[in-house]
Structures are given as structure tokens and as C-alpha cells.
Design a protein around this motif. Sequence first.
Motif, PDB file in Angstrom:
ATOM      1  N   LEU A 188       0.774  -1.275  -0.085  1.00  0.00           N
ATOM      2  CA  LEU A 188       0.102  -0.056  -0.117  1.00  0.00           C
ATOM      3  C   LEU A 188       0.900   1.222   0.017  1.00  0.00           C
ATOM      4  O   LEU A 188       0.708   2.266  -0.709  1.00  0.00           O
ATOM      5  N   ASN A 189       1.834   1.280   0.897  1.00  0.00           N
ATOM      6  CA  ASN A 189       2.743   2.521   0.946  1.00  0.00           C
ATOM      7  C   ASN A 189       3.467   2.707  -0.311  1.00  0.00           C
ATOM      8  O   ASN A 189       3.500   3.833  -0.725  1.00  0.00           O
ATOM      9  N   SER A 249      -6.917   0.741   1.631  1.00  0.00           N
ATOM     10  CA  SER A 249      -6.326   0.386   2.991  1.00  0.00           C
ATOM     11  C   SER A 249      -7.763   0.302   3.581  1.00  0.00           C
ATOM     12  O   SER A 249      -7.818  -0.991   4.514  1.00  0.00           O
ATOM     13  N   LEU A 250      -8.941   0.845   3.410  1.00  0.00           N
ATOM     14  CA  LEU A 250     -10.111   0.568   4.265  1.00  0.00           C
ATOM     15  C   LEU A 250     -10.779  -0.656   3.718  1.00  0.00           C
ATOM     16  O   LEU A 250     -11.388  -1.363   4.620  1.00  0.00           O
ATOM     17  N   PHE A 265      -4.390  -1.366   9.028  1.00  0.00           N
ATOM     18  CA  PHE A 265      -4.317  -0.190  10.119  1.00  0.00           C
ATOM     19  C   PHE A 265      -2.893   0.395  10.240  1.00  0.00           C
ATOM     20  O   PHE A 265      -2.704   1.546  10.526  1.00  0.00           O
ATOM     21  N   ASP A 266      -1.795  -0.395   9.809  1.00  0.00           N
ATOM     22  CA  ASP A 266      -0.361   0.002   9.810  1.00  0.00           C
ATOM     23  C   ASP A 266      -0.299   1.183   8.895  1.00  0.00           C
ATOM     24  O   ASP A 266       0.427   2.333   8.994  1.00  0.00           O
ATOM     25  N   VAL A 268     -11.694  -3.514   6.372  1.00  0.00           N
ATOM     26  CA  VAL A 268     -13.299  -4.402   6.207  1.00  0.00           C
ATOM     27  C   VAL A 268     -12.947  -5.743   5.833  1.00  0.00           C
ATOM     28  O   VAL A 268     -13.614  -6.663   6.670  1.00  0.00           O
ATOM     29  N   TYR A 269     -12.500  -5.937   4.698  1.00  0.00           N
ATOM     30  CA  TYR A 269     -12.307  -7.610   4.200  1.00  0.00           C
ATOM     31  C   TYR A 269     -11.558  -8.250   5.285  1.00  0.00           C
ATOM     32  O   TYR A 269     -11.922  -9.443   5.508  1.00  0.00           O
ATOM     33  N   GLY A 270     -10.517  -7.806   6.055  1.00  0.00           N
ATOM     34  CA  GLY A 270      -9.640  -8.396   6.997  1.00  0.00           C
ATOM     35  C   GLY A 270     -10.600  -8.883   8.105  1.00  0.00           C
ATOM     36  O   GLY A 270     -10.409  -9.763   8.858  1.00  0.00           O
TER      37      GLY A 270
END
Length: 300
Positions: free
Chosen positions: A238-239, A262-263, A294-295, A267-269
Motif C-alpha cells: 500500500l505504501n 486500505s479501508l 491499519f499500519d 473491512v475484508y480483513g
Amino acid sequence: MENFHAIIPSFNPGEMISSCILSIRENIPDSRITVVDNNSEDGTPEFLEKNFPEVEIIRNSTNLGFGSACNMGSRGSDCEYLIFINQDAQINRFPIEEVIQVFSENEYSIIGGKVLSDESLPSPSVGARVTPISTLMHWATMPLRLIGLRWFDMLEIPDSEEFSQVLWIPGSLMVFRTSDFASLGGFDESFFMYVEDVEICYRAESRGMRTGYLPSIISFHSSRGGEGMSRIAVHHTLNNQKTFLSRRHGQLFSISAITISSLFCIVYGLLGSMLLFPFGRFRRSSVNLLLGGFDFIGNS
């Protein structure tokens, strides 16, 4: 002088690095091999010194990441071509004369090949176009890949057995013309791990260099025994996608797309960790997806 210089960045690879080195020996017998160890704690340098004394070892005192290790291993190479290969990958077939011919006659700078999965089935081997929208859709459709649908995936399985020009190739096995790699300045070291393969192929294209897919090169890339998706992979992907997209498409649109992505991870996680609790690998992947999301949010 050897034509090929194989460079393996390593970090706690265990015995799998033996399979990688042996596959290079078997398929490219006269190649130079360098392992750049990123401060492994599993005794990798000592293991290599004992079992593969002909392999050059560069020891780092800290984990510098994939791209930095690759760059370090390539410096001062007197070989015409560089092969960057993951520690958990193996070369199954490498037609030396054909590879040299493609580089010399077609003026390509980067070449990749067919990648096989743990089950020796064709795995996604060429990259799709990377934009803020395609990246967002990649994360949004992630649950579909649990049932075998690869819609909007970043990597695709080629439908042709012919050599072809492509946008980018995965970093598990990349072959470069050494002079072109040097002129590019190597991998972008601001990418600690993940997305550096996308970035360098796009950067090469912007300078008039071409990337090719040669299906007669065949490699195997392990999924590490079913460990599933890791937290650090989600976070760094992501970063680095945010960094890559921001440079090409502007910060506002790109950061918005990655933040929404990332959201989706969170949610999927969360849903996956509850619904897939009986299934070990999927549960671990779901938890890591949640934590990696979250990270990213926490460090943005």
C-alpha cells in the motif's frame, strides 16, 4: 567472462536458498552468483560459506530491503546481463542463447518469463497497467480471488506462448542488460520491498527502454508453504503504491485511491478473520490484511 550474473537478496531464507542456487547452477552453469544477505538471523551466510564456497556473499549489518540489496550486488559487475531472483524462487528453464538473441536483436532492456505456482501450474507472470483506479479495484475485488477469479488483479497469466512486449514483470525473476540497469540507476531504494519491479519497468519505458515476456524462461516461485499474506506485505505494498501513483498521477487522486484501498483491507480483513476462522491460512491472511491496513493508516 561470464555472460550472466545472478543476484539473490536474502533474509532468513532457510534451506530454500539452496534450491535457488542449485537451479541457477543447473540452468546457467557458467554464471556468477552473488547473495546479498540482509542481516539474516538464521545463519544463512555461514551456511553458504560451508555449502557453496563459490558463491559470493555480501553481508549487510541491517535489512536494507530488496531493491537496495539488488543494487549492492550489481555494483561493479563485469557480466553483460544481470539476473535478479528471489530467495524462494527457482529457475526451471533458462534458454541462454535465446535470451541473448532477444536482448541483442530486439533491443530489449528487461526480460521476464513464465512463473509456475506451488502446484506447477501457470501463475500470473506479466503486469497489468497500474493506475489509481486499477489499484483501487485490485483491492476492492480481493475476495473474488479466494474463489479463483482474478478480475482487476495486478498480474495476469499471458494467453500467448510467443515473445511479447509487456508493461512490467514481477520481481521474482528479472533479467536486465547490465548497461541499461546501470543507466537507470538501479532499483529505487525508497521502495523497501514490493512495487519496485513496477516502478523500474515504468521508469525504463519512460526512457525508451522496453520490457519483454519470454515464456521459454520458466521459473517456480514458492508461496512459502501456505503461510498466506503477511502483514508487512500489505503495509509495504500500500505504501509503495501510494508513492508510485503519486509520482505519476498526482497526490490527491492517488492518495485518495490508496486510502480507500486500505479501508477495503481493514473491512475484508475483519470479515475474513471472523468468517474464515476455521481455515488457518485464510484466517492468518485475513488478520494480516486487517493489521496491514491499519499500519498504513497509522503511518500515513
